[in-house]
Design a protein around this motif. Structure first.
Motif, PDB file in Angstrom:
ATOM      1  N   TYR A   1      -5.615  -1.133  -4.300  1.00 62.64           N
ATOM      2  CA  TYR A   1      -4.787  -1.686  -3.228  1.00 62.64           C
ATOM      3  C   TYR A   1      -5.250  -1.154  -1.879  1.00 62.64           C
ATOM      4  CZ  TYR A   1      -1.155  -2.754  -6.737  1.00 62.64           C
ATOM      5  OH  TYR A   1      -0.453  -3.229  -7.803  1.00 62.64           O
ATOM      6  N   HIS A   2      -4.963  -1.904  -0.831  1.00 63.01           N
ATOM      7  CA  HIS A   2      -5.055  -1.377   0.531  1.00 63.01           C
ATOM      8  C   HIS A   2      -3.735  -1.696   1.225  1.00 63.01           C
ATOM      9  CE1 HIS A   2      -6.055  -5.553   1.683  1.00 63.01           C
ATOM     10  NE2 HIS A   2      -5.563  -5.212   2.864  1.00 63.01           N
ATOM     11  N   HIS A   3      -3.381  -0.869   2.199  1.00 64.27           N
ATOM     12  CA  HIS A   3      -2.146  -1.087   2.936  1.00 64.27           C
ATOM     13  C   HIS A   3      -2.356  -2.232   3.926  1.00 64.27           C
ATOM     14  CE1 HIS A   3       1.395  -0.386   5.440  1.00 64.27           C
ATOM     15  NE2 HIS A   3       1.895   0.234   4.371  1.00 64.27           N
ATOM     16  N   ARG A   4      -1.355  -3.080   4.059  1.00 63.09           N
ATOM     17  CA  ARG A   4      -1.484  -4.268   4.918  1.00 63.09           C
ATOM     18  C   ARG A   4      -1.693  -3.922   6.388  1.00 63.09           C
ATOM     19  NH1 ARG A   4       2.593  -6.440   1.174  1.00 63.09           N
ATOM     20  NH2 ARG A   4       1.563  -8.108   0.028  1.00 63.09           N
ATOM     21  N   GLN A   5      -1.103  -2.825   6.853  1.00 64.75           N
ATOM     22  CA  GLN A   5      -1.244  -2.454   8.260  1.00 64.75           C
ATOM     23  C   GLN A   5      -2.220  -1.304   8.451  1.00 64.75           C
ATOM     24  OE1 GLN A   5       2.866  -1.804   9.134  1.00 64.75           O
ATOM     25  NE2 GLN A   5       3.172  -3.931   9.781  1.00 64.75           N
ATOM     26  N   ARG A   6      -2.139  -0.317   7.597  1.00 65.25           N
ATOM     27  CA  ARG A   6      -3.061   0.825   7.652  1.00 65.25           C
ATOM     28  C   ARG A   6      -4.188   0.551   6.646  1.00 65.25           C
ATOM     29  NH1 ARG A   6       2.026   2.728   6.944  1.00 65.25           N
ATOM     30  NH2 ARG A   6       1.549   3.503   4.859  1.00 65.25           N
ATOM     31  N   THR A   7      -5.085  -0.349   7.019  1.00 64.70           N
ATOM     32  CA  THR A   7      -6.058  -0.889   6.065  1.00 64.70           C
ATOM     33  C   THR A   7      -7.019   0.146   5.498  1.00 64.70           C
ATOM     34  OG1 THR A   7      -7.482  -1.570   7.884  1.00 64.70           O
ATOM     35  CG2 THR A   7      -5.954  -3.224   6.987  1.00 64.70           C
ATOM     36  N   SER A   8      -7.155   1.287   6.137  1.00 61.32           N
ATOM     37  CA  SER A   8      -8.037   2.324   5.585  1.00 61.32           C
ATOM     38  C   SER A   8      -7.348   3.112   4.464  1.00 61.32           C
ATOM     39  CB  SER A   8      -8.497   3.281   6.678  1.00 61.32           C
ATOM     40  OG  SER A   8      -7.384   3.978   7.205  1.00 61.32           O
ATOM     41  N   GLU A   9      -6.051   2.891   4.285  1.00 54.59           N
ATOM     42  CA  GLU A   9      -5.308   3.575   3.223  1.00 54.59           C
ATOM     43  C   GLU A   9      -5.480   2.789   1.919  1.00 54.59           C
ATOM     44  OE1 GLU A   9      -0.789   5.161   2.359  1.00 54.59           O
ATOM     45  OE2 GLU A   9      -1.328   4.496   4.367  1.00 54.59           O
TER      46      GLU A   9
ATOM     47  N   GLU B   1       5.250   3.448 -16.642  1.00 47.84           N
ATOM     48  CA  GLU B   1       4.916   4.114 -15.383  1.00 47.84           C
ATOM     49  C   GLU B   1       3.901   3.293 -14.594  1.00 47.84           C
ATOM     50  OE1 GLU B   1       5.211   7.023 -12.422  1.00 47.84           O
ATOM     51  OE2 GLU B   1       6.481   6.687 -14.179  1.00 47.84           O
ATOM     52  N   TRP B   2       2.936   2.719 -15.291  1.00 46.69           N
ATOM     53  CA  TRP B   2       1.920   1.849 -14.685  1.00 46.69           C
ATOM     54  C   TRP B   2       2.591   0.681 -13.952  1.00 46.69           C
ATOM     55  CZ3 TRP B   2      -3.196   1.002 -13.780  1.00 46.69           C
ATOM     56  CH2 TRP B   2      -3.633  -0.318 -13.668  1.00 46.69           C
ATOM     57  N   GLY B   3       3.489  -0.011 -14.628  1.00 41.89           N
ATOM     58  CA  GLY B   3       4.188  -1.136 -14.021  1.00 41.89           C
ATOM     59  C   GLY B   3       5.029  -0.712 -12.832  1.00 41.89           C
ATOM     60  N   ALA B   4       5.739   0.397 -12.975  1.00 43.69           N
ATOM     61  CA  ALA B   4       6.598   0.884 -11.891  1.00 43.69           C
ATOM     62  C   ALA B   4       5.771   1.239 -10.657  1.00 43.69           C
ATOM     63  CB  ALA B   4       7.403   2.096 -12.361  1.00 43.69           C
ATOM     64  N   ARG B   5       4.659   1.920 -10.845  1.00 47.20           N
ATOM     65  CA  ARG B   5       3.834   2.305  -9.691  1.00 47.20           C
ATOM     66  C   ARG B   5       3.217   1.092  -9.015  1.00 47.20           C
ATOM     67  NH1 ARG B   5       1.186   8.213 -10.209  1.00 47.20           N
ATOM     68  NH2 ARG B   5       2.884   9.184 -11.348  1.00 47.20           N
ATOM     69  N   ASN B   6       2.753   0.128  -9.796  1.00 48.25           N
ATOM     70  CA  ASN B   6       2.175  -1.082  -9.201  1.00 48.25           C
ATOM     71  C   ASN B   6       3.220  -1.870  -8.425  1.00 48.25           C
ATOM     72  OD1 ASN B   6      -0.797  -1.723  -9.898  1.00 48.25           O
ATOM     73  ND2 ASN B   6       0.000  -0.816 -11.767  1.00 48.25           N
ATOM     74  N   ARG B   7       4.410  -2.007  -8.971  1.00 49.44           N
ATOM     75  CA  ARG B   7       5.476  -2.726  -8.252  1.00 49.44           C
ATOM     76  C   ARG B   7       5.873  -1.977  -6.981  1.00 49.44           C
ATOM     77  NH1 ARG B   7       6.785  -3.524 -13.590  1.00 49.44           N
ATOM     78  NH2 ARG B   7       8.220  -1.763 -13.617  1.00 49.44           N
ATOM     79  N   GLN B   8       5.919  -0.653  -7.045  1.00 52.03           N
ATOM     80  CA  GLN B   8       6.288   0.142  -5.870  1.00 52.03           C
ATOM     81  C   GLN B   8       5.244   0.009  -4.763  1.00 52.03           C
ATOM     82  OE1 GLN B   8       9.282   1.793  -5.501  1.00 52.03           O
ATOM     83  NE2 GLN B   8       8.609   1.898  -3.372  1.00 52.03           N
ATOM     84  N   LEU B   9       3.980  -0.023  -5.140  1.00 54.36           N
ATOM     85  CA  LEU B   9       2.934  -0.206  -4.133  1.00 54.36           C
ATOM     86  C   LEU B   9       3.112  -1.525  -3.387  1.00 54.36           C
ATOM     87  CD1 LEU B   9      -0.116   1.207  -6.088  1.00 54.36           C
ATOM     88  CD2 LEU B   9       0.709   2.041  -3.879  1.00 54.36           C
ATOM     89  N   ALA B  10       3.379  -2.591  -4.114  1.00 58.24           N
ATOM     90  CA  ALA B  10       3.605  -3.892  -3.473  1.00 58.24           C
ATOM     91  C   ALA B  10       4.823  -3.819  -2.558  1.00 58.24           C
ATOM     92  CB  ALA B  10       3.787  -4.973  -4.534  1.00 58.24           C
ATOM     93  N   HIS B  11       5.858  -3.170  -2.998  1.00 64.09           N
ATOM     94  CA  HIS B  11       7.083  -3.010  -2.201  1.00 64.09           C
ATOM     95  C   HIS B  11       6.820  -2.196  -0.937  1.00 64.09           C
ATOM     96  CE1 HIS B  11      10.967  -1.125  -1.118  1.00 64.09           C
ATOM     97  NE2 HIS B  11      11.429  -2.341  -1.389  1.00 64.09           N
ATOM     98  N   ASP B  12       5.914  -1.223  -1.020  1.00 61.49           N
ATOM     99  CA  ASP B  12       5.613  -0.334   0.107  1.00 61.49           C
ATOM    100  C   ASP B  12       4.586  -0.903   1.082  1.00 61.49           C
ATOM    101  OD1 ASP B  12       7.403   1.480  -0.932  1.00 61.49           O
ATOM    102  OD2 ASP B  12       5.873   2.778  -1.821  1.00 61.49           O
ATOM    103  N   GLY B  13       4.225  -2.166   0.920  1.00 56.53           N
ATOM    104  CA  GLY B  13       3.333  -2.789   1.895  1.00 56.53           C
ATOM    105  C   GLY B  13       1.865  -2.763   1.531  1.00 56.53           C
ATOM    106  N   PHE B  14       1.555  -2.498   0.282  1.00 56.39           N
ATOM    107  CA  PHE B  14       0.167  -2.511  -0.147  1.00 56.39           C
ATOM    108  C   PHE B  14      -0.180  -3.884  -0.716  1.00 56.39           C
ATOM    109  CE2 PHE B  14       0.877   1.961   0.111  1.00 56.39           C
ATOM    110  CZ  PHE B  14      -0.357   2.505   0.444  1.00 56.39           C
ATOM    111  N   GLN B  15      -1.413  -4.296  -0.495  1.00 58.08           N
ATOM    112  CA  GLN B  15      -1.894  -5.572  -1.001  1.00 58.08           C
ATOM    113  C   GLN B  15      -2.883  -5.300  -2.126  1.00 58.08           C
ATOM    114  OE1 GLN B  15      -3.180  -8.420   1.920  1.00 58.08           O
ATOM    115  NE2 GLN B  15      -4.796  -9.164   0.565  1.00 58.08           N
ATOM    116  N   LEU B  16      -2.716  -6.014  -3.228  1.00 53.36           N
ATOM    117  CA  LEU B  16      -3.604  -5.869  -4.376  1.00 53.36           C
ATOM    118  C   LEU B  16      -4.957  -6.470  -4.058  1.00 53.36           C
ATOM    119  CD1 LEU B  16      -3.912  -5.043  -7.369  1.00 53.36           C
ATOM    120  CD2 LEU B  16      -3.102  -7.336  -7.961  1.00 53.36           C
ATOM    121  N   ASP B  17      -6.010  -5.669  -4.179  1.00 50.59           N
ATOM    122  CA  ASP B  17      -7.369  -6.144  -3.938  1.00 50.59           C
ATOM    123  C   ASP B  17      -8.075  -6.511  -5.232  1.00 50.59           C
ATOM    124  OD1 ASP B  17      -7.289  -5.763  -1.160  1.00 50.59           O
ATOM    125  OD2 ASP B  17      -7.828  -3.664  -1.372  1.00 50.59           O
ATOM    126  N   ASN B  18      -7.828  -5.738  -6.274  1.00 46.89           N
ATOM    127  CA  ASN B  18      -8.559  -5.942  -7.519  1.00 46.89           C
ATOM    128  C   ASN B  18      -7.734  -5.427  -8.678  1.00 46.89           C
ATOM    129  OD1 ASN B  18     -10.541  -4.759  -9.677  1.00 46.89           O
ATOM    130  ND2 ASN B  18     -11.690  -6.327  -8.578  1.00 46.89           N
TER     131      ASN B  18
END
Length: 88
Positions: A13-21, A59-76
């Motif tokens: 993932y990368h963050h939608r606004q902080r793209t280097s994250e 845990e895998w599912g929870a972390r992936n869903r949380q990343l999307a909720h926190d503004g991260f975009q799935l790259d791969n």
């Protein structure tokens, strides 16, 4: 991976606004004892979650869903199809 570990799934993932994250989650199975492991590059010392398949899968599912909720975009995403169902 190695003979001792089998790749299960990976997301990047990368963050939608902080793209280097960038966040990488990696899951694999330890062939020696059958436990599953989830590595998250945000963890201190790159620690990982370890346990049964069901525990790590949840845990895998929870972390992936949380990343999307926190503004991260799935790259791969790659790996076992069942481990990709968090996307829907």
């Amino acid at each position: 991976m190695t003979k001792e570990k089998t790749f299960v799934a990976r997301t990047v993932y990368h963050h939608r606004q902080r793209t280097s994250e960038i966040v990488t989650l990696l899951s694999y199975r330890d062939n020696r004892d059958g436990t599953y492991e989830l590595w998250d590059n945000r963890e201190a010392e790159h620690d990982y979650v370890c346990g049964t398949r069901d525990y790590v899968f949840d845990e895998w599912g929870a972390r992936n869903r949380q990343l999307a909720h926190d503004g991260f975009q799935l790259d791969n995403v790659m790996g076992d199809n069942e481990w990709q169902r968090f996307i829907s």
